[in-house]
Enzyme design. Sequence first.
Site, mmCIF file in Angstrom:
data_model
loop_
_atom_site.group_PDB
_atom_site.id
_atom_site.type_symbol
_atom_site.label_atom_id
_atom_site.label_comp_id
_atom_site.label_asym_id
_atom_site.label_seq_id
_atom_site.Cartn_x
_atom_site.Cartn_y
_atom_site.Cartn_z
ATOM 1 N N ASN A 91 0.814 -1.227 0.000
ATOM 2 C CA ASN A 91 0.000 0.000 0.000
ATOM 3 C C ASN A 91 0.843 1.272 0.000
ATOM 4 O OD1 ASN A 91 -2.515 1.724 1.004
ATOM 5 N ND2 ASN A 91 -0.876 2.020 2.505
ATOM 6 N N TYR A 156 2.963 8.901 -11.591
ATOM 7 C CA TYR A 156 2.064 8.123 -10.719
ATOM 8 C C TYR A 156 1.253 7.113 -11.545
ATOM 9 C CZ TYR A 156 -1.465 7.438 -6.996
ATOM 10 O OH TYR A 156 -2.305 6.918 -6.039
ATOM 11 N N ALA A 158 2.029 5.806 -14.426
ATOM 12 C CA ALA A 158 2.925 4.745 -14.908
ATOM 13 C C ALA A 158 3.223 3.754 -13.785
ATOM 14 C CB ALA A 158 4.224 5.357 -15.438
ATOM 15 N N SER A 159 3.429 4.274 -12.568
ATOM 16 C CA SER A 159 3.744 3.375 -11.441
ATOM 17 C C SER A 159 2.562 2.469 -11.131
ATOM 18 C CB SER A 159 4.145 4.177 -10.193
ATOM 19 O OG SER A 159 3.027 4.815 -9.595
ATOM 20 N N LYS A 160 1.353 3.014 -11.193
ATOM 21 C CA LYS A 160 0.172 2.220 -10.824
ATOM 22 C C LYS A 160 -0.231 1.265 -11.956
ATOM 23 C CE LYS A 160 -0.385 3.952 -6.682
ATOM 24 N NZ LYS A 160 -0.212 3.131 -5.473
ATOM 25 N N ILE A 189 -10.043 8.829 -2.316
ATOM 26 C CA ILE A 189 -10.305 8.452 -0.923
ATOM 27 C C ILE A 189 -9.765 9.567 -0.030
ATOM 28 C CG2 ILE A 189 -9.926 6.686 0.849
ATOM 29 C CD1 ILE A 189 -11.392 5.619 -1.686
HETATM 30 N N1 LIG Z 1 -6.076 8.537 -1.168
HETATM 31 C C1 LIG Z 1 -6.511 8.248 -2.377
HETATM 32 O O1 LIG Z 1 -7.480 8.840 -2.892
HETATM 33 C C2 LIG Z 1 -5.871 7.159 -3.170
HETATM 34 C C3 LIG Z 1 -6.424 6.850 -4.420
HETATM 35 C C4 LIG Z 1 -5.870 5.836 -5.180
HETATM 36 C C5 LIG Z 1 -4.787 5.138 -4.697
HETATM 37 N N2 LIG Z 1 -4.248 5.465 -3.492
HETATM 38 C C6 LIG Z 1 -3.090 4.700 -3.044
HETATM 39 O O2 LIG Z 1 -3.323 4.166 -1.756
HETATM 40 C C7 LIG Z 1 -2.096 4.091 -1.047
HETATM 41 C C8 LIG Z 1 -2.233 4.811 0.283
HETATM 42 O O3 LIG Z 1 -2.588 6.159 0.024
HETATM 43 P P1 LIG Z 1 -2.961 7.187 1.205
HETATM 44 O O4 LIG Z 1 -3.853 8.185 0.601
HETATM 45 O O5 LIG Z 1 -3.374 6.451 2.413
HETATM 46 O O6 LIG Z 1 -1.508 7.873 1.407
HETATM 47 P P2 LIG Z 1 -0.907 8.679 2.654
HETATM 48 O O7 LIG Z 1 -1.975 9.126 3.577
HETATM 49 O O8 LIG Z 1 0.003 9.681 2.039
HETATM 50 O O9 LIG Z 1 -0.019 7.551 3.407
HETATM 51 C C9 LIG Z 1 1.014 6.922 2.709
HETATM 52 C C10 LIG Z 1 1.696 5.902 3.591
HETATM 53 O O10 LIG Z 1 2.740 5.282 2.803
HETATM 54 C C11 LIG Z 1 3.955 5.381 3.511
HETATM 55 N N3 LIG Z 1 5.083 5.501 2.605
HETATM 56 C C12 LIG Z 1 5.256 6.411 1.611
HETATM 57 N N4 LIG Z 1 6.433 6.215 1.012
HETATM 58 C C13 LIG Z 1 7.014 5.163 1.625
HETATM 59 C C14 LIG Z 1 8.253 4.503 1.470
HETATM 60 N N5 LIG Z 1 9.128 4.879 0.530
HETATM 61 N N6 LIG Z 1 8.539 3.469 2.295
HETATM 62 C C15 LIG Z 1 7.667 3.090 3.251
HETATM 63 N N7 LIG Z 1 6.486 3.670 3.445
HETATM 64 C C16 LIG Z 1 6.165 4.709 2.648
HETATM 65 C C17 LIG Z 1 3.822 6.607 4.383
HETATM 66 O O11 LIG Z 1 4.756 6.516 5.458
HETATM 67 P P3 LIG Z 1 4.897 7.700 6.563
HETATM 68 O O12 LIG Z 1 3.602 7.734 7.288
HETATM 69 O O13 LIG Z 1 6.039 7.242 7.416
HETATM 70 O O14 LIG Z 1 5.170 8.945 5.799
HETATM 71 C C18 LIG Z 1 2.355 6.516 4.808
HETATM 72 O O15 LIG Z 1 2.227 5.662 5.922
HETATM 73 C C19 LIG Z 1 -1.028 4.695 -1.950
HETATM 74 O O16 LIG Z 1 -0.364 3.666 -2.655
HETATM 75 C C20 LIG Z 1 -1.836 5.539 -2.905
HETATM 76 O O17 LIG Z 1 -1.177 5.712 -4.143
HETATM 77 C C21 LIG Z 1 -4.768 6.464 -2.712
#
Ligand SMILES: NC(=O)c1ccc[n+]([C@@H]2O[C@H](COP(=O)([O-])OP(=O)(O)OC[C@H]3O[C@@H](n4cnc5c(N)ncnc54)[C@H](OP(=O)(O)O)[C@@H]3O)[C@@H](O)[C@H]2O)c1
Length: 248
Positions: A91, A156, A158-160, A189
């Site tokens: 995640n 982003y 490309a990564s996904k 989200i």
């Molecule tokens: N929110 C959305 O609308 C949405 C939509 C589609 C997909 N996503 C995907 O869902 C996932 C979670 O998103 P979120 O919105 O919950 O993000 P978030 O609130 O920014 O939290 C991201 C989490 O990932 C950790 N992280 C980031 N880079 C890292 C690394 N290099 N090594 C280890 N941990 C790392 C962060 O660690 P720290 O807490 O230590 O900084 C944090 O715990 C992501 O992959 C995102 O792309 C989110």
Amino acid sequence: MQSFEGKVAVVTGGGRGIGGSIAKALAARGAKVAVVSRSEASCGKTADEINAEFPGAAKAYALDVADHDAVAALGKEVVADFGGVNILVNNAGVTRDGLLMRMKEEDWMTVLDTNLKGAFNTVKAFMRPLMKAEDARIINIASVIGLIGNAGQANYAASKAGLIGFSKSVARELAGKKVTCNAIAPGFIRTDMTDALSDDVKAAILGKIPLGEFGEVEDISDMVVYLAGPAARYITGQVLAVDGGMTM
Ligand SMILES: NC(=O)c1ccc[n+]([C@@H]2O[C@H](COP(=O)([O-])OP(=O)(O)OC[C@H]3O[C@@H](n4cnc5c(N)ncnc54)[C@H](OP(=O)(O)O)[C@@H]3O)[C@@H](O)[C@H]2O)c1
């Protein structure tokens, strides 16, 4: 309620947002959870909150998922701590948005290294214990942006999209060992990641969501619980969009 008693889960990016909700949802159903994030403060907080309710259910591991050697060491440490791994949730993810004209190489590399190479690193690190476990699961958190693209998010997207292709290949490689691998594609989200967007951008996105509202972290953790459980035993190599109808 679905029980994960006796199961061990690894959740990357478990410190906040979607990953925090996933770690808590699995722990609440009996799983032991390795909570991984960049900072000790962040994964430590989630682990403390879980342990306050379910003593000994969680342990925090602070590292960068893009660091191949650190993740390989994590694989050994988690198995030593918990005895094995049944569920891996990739995640951890970041954004470094910008139009291609302005996007720097560093913005490209950081996003690809975290979102895509991070998943490669963890699958490599946990592949053996997962293959040994019964009905193991790999669940990769992708994004609708990996399906439809987005101006300003070429890195982003490309990564996904890469993560989706990776998930299907892992699903094919590990099917013989009854390890399933699926991707979830969340829409918008409510988390720190999306709070950072301007009100104009949020309003534009909202206009594209047929259900007329943003999603909550539980919408994604509920899907993870489903995919990790026995009801999803015959589902592999799929991308499940949880997006209020954005990509239908
Ligand atoms: N929110 C959305 O609308 C949405 C939509 C589609 C997909 N996503 C995907 O869902 C996932 C979670 O998103 P979120 O919105 O919950 O993000 P978030 O609130 O920014 O939290 C991201 C989490 O990932 C950790 N992280 C980031 N880079 C890292 C690394 N290099 N090594 C280890 N941990 C790392 C962060 O660690 P720290 O807490 O230590 O900084 C944090 O715990 C992501 O992959 C995102 O792309 C989110």
